[in-house]
Structures are given as C-alpha cells and as structure tokens.
Design an enzyme around this catalytic site. Structure first.
Site, short mmCIF file in Angstrom:
data_model
loop_
_atom_site.label_atom_id
_atom_site.label_comp_id
_atom_site.label_asym_id
_atom_site.label_seq_id
_atom_site.Cartn_x
_atom_site.Cartn_y
_atom_site.Cartn_z
N SER A 155 0.67 -1.14 0.10
CA SER A 155 0.10 0.10 0.09
C SER A 155 0.92 1.34 0.00
O SER A 155 2.06 1.11 0.29
CB SER A 155 -0.75 -0.11 1.29
N TYR A 168 -2.04 -0.72 10.44
CA TYR A 168 -2.09 -0.96 9.14
C TYR A 168 -0.95 -0.77 8.40
O TYR A 168 -0.07 -1.33 7.54
CB TYR A 168 -3.21 -0.31 8.45
#
Length: 268
Positions: A155, A168
């Site tokens: 990501s 995350y």
C-alpha cells in the site's frame, strides 16, 4: 494468438472479491489457470463484510466461461495447515505454481494507543504473517522449478506513515521489507519478488471502512487520499494491470522493487 499467461498457474489470496477477483479474471483472460483462495467468512475484526463462498463459486464459473481452469480454496492465511493443504491441492491439480499474488488483507482505523491487542494482532497476522505463511509453502515449489514471480500487495501505507492507521502501516511496511528480503534470497533461483503500492482502491473494503466511519466512500477518499491526479481512488482493473505487468516477461529484470500505483499521492 497465444495468450500471455497460457498454461501458467497463478495463486491468489483474498480472491473472492475486490482486487483479488479482478486480478484472477485478468489472468484467466490471458490463459492462466487460477487457484483462488479466500477465507470466505466473517471475522470479528474488522467488522465489515469479507468475501463469501458464493463469490468464490461465481468466480470459478466466470473463469471457466473465459476458457480457463479454476480451483477455489477456502483458507485463512494465518492458518499454517490450511495454507499447506491449499498449496498441495493446487500442485496436485495443476502441477506447478508460477505466480503468487499475496493480496489478502484487512484495514481499520484507530489511534495507536487506543487499539486493542486483538486489533493489532489481527492486522499484523493477516497482512504480514499471512503473506509469509503463503510464501513459506509456495517458495519451495518455485525453487524446485527455478522460476516464479511473487507480488505482495502492500500500500502507500507501506511507504509512509498514516494517521489512525498505525497498525495497518506497520503491517504494510513489514510487507515491503519482506518483499525486498525475499528478492535477495530468491534471485539465485530465478524468482522475482516485488511489492505493489496502491493508493485507495474502489473495492468492497473501501465501502466497509466508510460505513465504519459513518461516512460515504467518496468522503473517506477525499479526506485521506490526496491524489495528485483528479481521482478519488484507482480501480481494481488498475491493480490487475499492474500485477499482470509485474508477473510478465515485460518486467523480467524488475525485482526487489516498490511498484507505486498512487495517482501521484506520494509526490506530495
């Protein structure tokens, strides 16, 4: 005309919907045989809808309608025995594994000091440990073949800090480091490994995160993305195109790299 991935075998995690599903179909259109794995059941954390068994079944039908073969697999990437069996079943059916797209992952918001231990562990275990477990079972197969490609779906959060997404970001930074380390270890065997770094993607997870925040997906995108290009997010097709490129001979000398698909976000 020969399809680009004719007779290649692709193993995709988190395949029931979203990025995994679109990528599975893109590979199938190019002739690949697809092993599609998904947990296909709800989890206590995060509290949004994940893929379902019905979606896996419909994916198999779609792949077969494209003239390719599919094997659907139920499994939790955190469960070593379930993944071991899924990989064994894939090799038993197809004989090999040429491409691994480590895509399964979750996301959820929370200030770092307010996260529960369950939230932290779930994020790290699914996004990072799960990718390692899948690789642990597929890498020996690729070593035996002396060929293979691994794409780990990280990501933009694997390249920067993120407000209310520390767990995350930690999982995705870990995946970036894992990808580079695998690239070093596996290059002697002709195996390439790269990480993919999308900005927000238009998926059911995006919708689920918005619902948890009491907002619309577009509001969440506008609040958090900051893309340079005038789009709130990229589409699953953009992810699929990137994965196919990284898996193809067009990128035969790309390994240990961070492939950024961010609509310019990280340039800010």
């Amino acid at each position: 005309m020969t399809k680009e991935f004719q007779n290649k075998v692709v193993f995709i995690t988190g395949a029931a919907h979203g990025q995994g599903r679109t990528t599975a179909l893109a590979f199938a259109k190019e002739g690949a045989k697809v092993a599609a794995l998904d947990i296909a059941k709800p989890l206590p954390y995060p509290a949004y809808s994940l893929g379902t068994n019905e979606e896996l079944v419909s994916l198999k039908k779609e792949i077969e309608s494209l003239g390719s073969e599919a094997l659907i697999l139920n499994g939790d990437v955190r469960n070593n025995q379930e993944i071991k069996k899924a990989v064994e079943d894939t090799v038993s059916k197809f004989g090999r594994i040429d491409v691994l797209f480590n895509n399964a992952g979750i996301c959820a918001y929370g200030l770092s000091h307010e996260l529960t231990e369950e939230a932290w562990d779930s994020m790290i275990d699914i996004n990072l440990k799960g990718s390692w477990i899948v690789g642990k079972h597929i890498i020996p197969i690729m070593i035996g073949q002396k060929s293979g490609v691994i794409i780990n779906n990280s990501s933009i959060a694997g390249l920067r800090g993120m407000n209310r997404l520390s767990h995350y970001a930690a999982s995705k930074w870990g995946l970036t480091g894992l990808s580079k380390s695998w690239a070093i270890e596996l290059a002697p065997f002709g195996i390439r490994v790269n990480s993919l770094h999308p900005t927000g993607v238009n998926t059911p997870m995006n919708d689920g995160l918005a619902a948890m925040e009491g907002a619309t997906p577009i509001e969440i995108a506008e609040r958090s993305a900051g893309n340079l290009l005038p789009v709130p997010w990229v589409e699953t097709e953009d992810v699929a195109n990137s994965v196919l490129f990284l898996a193809s001979d067009k990128s035969r000398y790309i390994t240990g790299a961070e492939f950024v698909l961010d609509a310019g976000l990280l340039t800010r």
